[in-house]
Design a protein around this motif. Structure first.
Motif, PDB file in Angstrom:
ATOM      1  N   ALA A  38       0.833  -1.207   0.000  1.00  0.00           N
ATOM      2  CA  ALA A  38       0.000   0.000   0.000  1.00  0.00           C
ATOM      3  C   ALA A  38       0.871   1.262   0.000  1.00  0.00           C
ATOM      4  O   ALA A  38       0.618   2.194  -0.767  1.00  0.00           O
ATOM      5  CB  ALA A  38      -0.938  -0.005   1.204  1.00  0.00           C
ATOM      6  N   ARG A  39       1.899   1.282   0.843  1.00  0.00           N
ATOM      7  CA  ARG A  39       2.797   2.447   0.896  1.00  0.00           C
ATOM      8  C   ARG A  39       3.458   2.676  -0.467  1.00  0.00           C
ATOM      9  O   ARG A  39       3.512   3.794  -0.967  1.00  0.00           O
ATOM     10  CB  ARG A  39       3.878   2.259   1.967  1.00  0.00           C
ATOM     11  N   ALA A  40       3.953   1.608  -1.057  1.00  0.00           N
ATOM     12  CA  ALA A  40       4.633   1.739  -2.347  1.00  0.00           C
ATOM     13  C   ALA A  40       3.673   2.176  -3.456  1.00  0.00           C
ATOM     14  O   ALA A  40       4.068   2.873  -4.380  1.00  0.00           O
ATOM     15  CB  ALA A  40       5.292   0.417  -2.725  1.00  0.00           C
ATOM     16  N   ALA A  41       2.414   1.773  -3.339  1.00  0.00           N
ATOM     17  CA  ALA A  41       1.415   2.129  -4.351  1.00  0.00           C
ATOM     18  C   ALA A  41       0.820   3.510  -4.110  1.00  0.00           C
ATOM     19  O   ALA A  41       0.134   4.045  -4.986  1.00  0.00           O
ATOM     20  CB  ALA A  41       0.296   1.094  -4.378  1.00  0.00           C
ATOM     21  N   ARG A  45      -4.296   0.611   2.979  1.00  0.00           N
ATOM     22  CA  ARG A  45      -4.561  -0.832   3.020  1.00  0.00           C
ATOM     23  C   ARG A  45      -6.014  -1.107   2.677  1.00  0.00           C
ATOM     24  O   ARG A  45      -6.326  -2.107   2.032  1.00  0.00           O
ATOM     25  CB  ARG A  45      -4.236  -1.396   4.407  1.00  0.00           C
ATOM     26  N   GLN A  46      -6.911  -0.212   3.087  1.00  0.00           N
ATOM     27  CA  GLN A  46      -8.323  -0.400   2.775  1.00  0.00           C
ATOM     28  C   GLN A  46      -8.547  -0.409   1.259  1.00  0.00           C
ATOM     29  O   GLN A  46      -9.402  -1.149   0.754  1.00  0.00           O
ATOM     30  CB  GLN A  46      -9.180   0.694   3.435  1.00  0.00           C
ATOM     31  N   THR A  47      -7.785   0.419   0.550  1.00  0.00           N
ATOM     32  CA  THR A  47      -7.906   0.436  -0.909  1.00  0.00           C
ATOM     33  C   THR A  47      -7.463  -0.896  -1.495  1.00  0.00           C
ATOM     34  O   THR A  47      -8.095  -1.420  -2.417  1.00  0.00           O
ATOM     35  CB  THR A  47      -7.092   1.591  -1.509  1.00  0.00           C
ATOM     36  N   ILE A  48      -6.395  -1.451  -0.942  1.00  0.00           N
ATOM     37  CA  ILE A  48      -5.965  -2.774  -1.420  1.00  0.00           C
ATOM     38  C   ILE A  48      -7.075  -3.788  -1.176  1.00  0.00           C
ATOM     39  O   ILE A  48      -7.425  -4.568  -2.062  1.00  0.00           O
ATOM     40  CB  ILE A  48      -4.649  -3.212  -0.748  1.00  0.00           C
ATOM     41  N   TYR A  49      -7.650  -3.769   0.040  1.00  0.00           N
ATOM     42  CA  TYR A  49      -8.712  -4.737   0.352  1.00  0.00           C
ATOM     43  C   TYR A  49      -9.969  -4.499  -0.474  1.00  0.00           C
ATOM     44  O   TYR A  49     -10.751  -5.416  -0.688  1.00  0.00           O
ATOM     45  CB  TYR A  49      -9.033  -4.729   1.847  1.00  0.00           C
ATOM     46  N   ALA A  50     -10.159  -3.299  -0.964  1.00  0.00           N
ATOM     47  CA  ALA A  50     -11.307  -3.040  -1.839  1.00  0.00           C
ATOM     48  C   ALA A  50     -11.127  -3.753  -3.183  1.00  0.00           C
ATOM     49  O   ALA A  50     -12.113  -4.104  -3.846  1.00  0.00           O
ATOM     50  CB  ALA A  50     -11.481  -1.541  -2.060  1.00  0.00           C
ATOM     51  N   HIS A  51      -9.885  -3.980  -3.571  1.00  0.00           N
ATOM     52  CA  HIS A  51      -9.598  -4.654  -4.838  1.00  0.00           C
ATOM     53  C   HIS A  51      -9.269  -6.135  -4.663  1.00  0.00           C
ATOM     54  O   HIS A  51      -9.572  -6.948  -5.542  1.00  0.00           O
ATOM     55  CB  HIS A  51      -8.429  -3.970  -5.553  1.00  0.00           C
ATOM     56  N   PHE A  52      -8.613  -6.463  -3.551  1.00  0.00           N
ATOM     57  CA  PHE A  52      -8.145  -7.828  -3.320  1.00  0.00           C
ATOM     58  C   PHE A  52      -8.485  -8.215  -1.885  1.00  0.00           C
ATOM     59  O   PHE A  52      -8.017  -7.576  -0.953  1.00  0.00           O
ATOM     60  CB  PHE A  52      -6.634  -7.925  -3.541  1.00  0.00           C
ATOM     61  N   SER A  53      -9.265  -9.265  -1.722  1.00  0.00           N
ATOM     62  CA  SER A  53      -9.753  -9.626  -0.389  1.00  0.00           C
ATOM     63  C   SER A  53      -8.672 -10.241   0.503  1.00  0.00           C
ATOM     64  O   SER A  53      -8.860 -10.332   1.715  1.00  0.00           O
ATOM     65  CB  SER A  53     -10.943 -10.580  -0.502  1.00  0.00           C
ATOM     66  N   SER A  54      -7.556 -10.656  -0.081  1.00  0.00           N
ATOM     67  CA  SER A  54      -6.487 -11.259   0.714  1.00  0.00           C
ATOM     68  C   SER A  54      -5.159 -11.147  -0.034  1.00  0.00           C
ATOM     69  O   SER A  54      -5.120 -10.805  -1.218  1.00  0.00           O
ATOM     70  CB  SER A  54      -6.793 -12.740   0.972  1.00  0.00           C
TER      71      SER A  54
END
Length: 189
Positions: A38-41, A45-54
């Protein structure tokens, strides 16, 4: 006037940034968590979980991204010129050069459990390109036409994986010779 289209474009950009960051971060630090990605992107983290559940779903998407890159490299290869054997070796080299950029990430992906159907689907775009060249070689008599082209494509992919995974490494010349020997028709007495 709705804000839906911009969100979709924004979501596509976020997903692309996450995948790009995941490839780089997880290759450099295989044990990195989603917070590091998430930091590198530049997302939460919530944004990552919005796209990928795990993390596993993110890794699956990373595999898809690497496959797309390998396929793009393979598509840049001229497969209609020269012998089918030479074209096939150029195709394999292009795919290998693309994937060899991320050795740690590929090692991590290789340890992820996937079923045979998932693995076959992941390799389908690569197998299709290999199979087309094999069919050309079968039509011209360069390759054995007694075996199905799709089976031969699967065998070539398995050989390429075995070469890449071998602890001491298998050089291009050995892989090339092995692939040619596998596909070439030899008469037995």
């Amino acid at each position: 006037m709705t804000s839906l289209p911009p969100r979709r474009a924004d979501a596509r950009r976020s997903r692309a940034a996450i995948l790009t960051a995941a490839v780089e971060v997880l290759d450099a630090h295989p044990d990195a968590g989603l917070a590091a990605v998430a930091r590198a992107a530049g997302v939460t983290r919530q944004t990552i979980y919005a796209h990928f559940s795990s993390r596993e779903h993110l890794l699956a998407a990373v595999v898809d991204r690497l496959t797309e890159q390998a396929v793009a490299a393979m598509d840049a290869v001229e497969t209609d010129s020269g012998t089918a054997g030479d074209a096939l070796l150029r195709l394999l080299a292009a795919g290998r050069q693309s994937t060899d950029r991320y050795p740690a990430l590929l090692q991590q992906i290789a340890t992820q459990p996937v079923g045979p159907d998932t693995d076959r689907l992941r390799h389908a775009p690569v197998a299709d390109r290999i199979e087309r060249v094999i069919r050309r070689g079968q039509r011209t008599g360069e390759f054995d036409d007694r075996l199905p082209a799709d089976w031969l494509a699967a065998a070539v992919i398995a050989l390429a994986h075995a070469a890449a995974d071998h602890p001491s490494g298998i050089d291009e010349a050995v892989l090339s010779r092995t692939v040619r020997n596998t596909l070439t028709r030899t008469e037995r007495a």
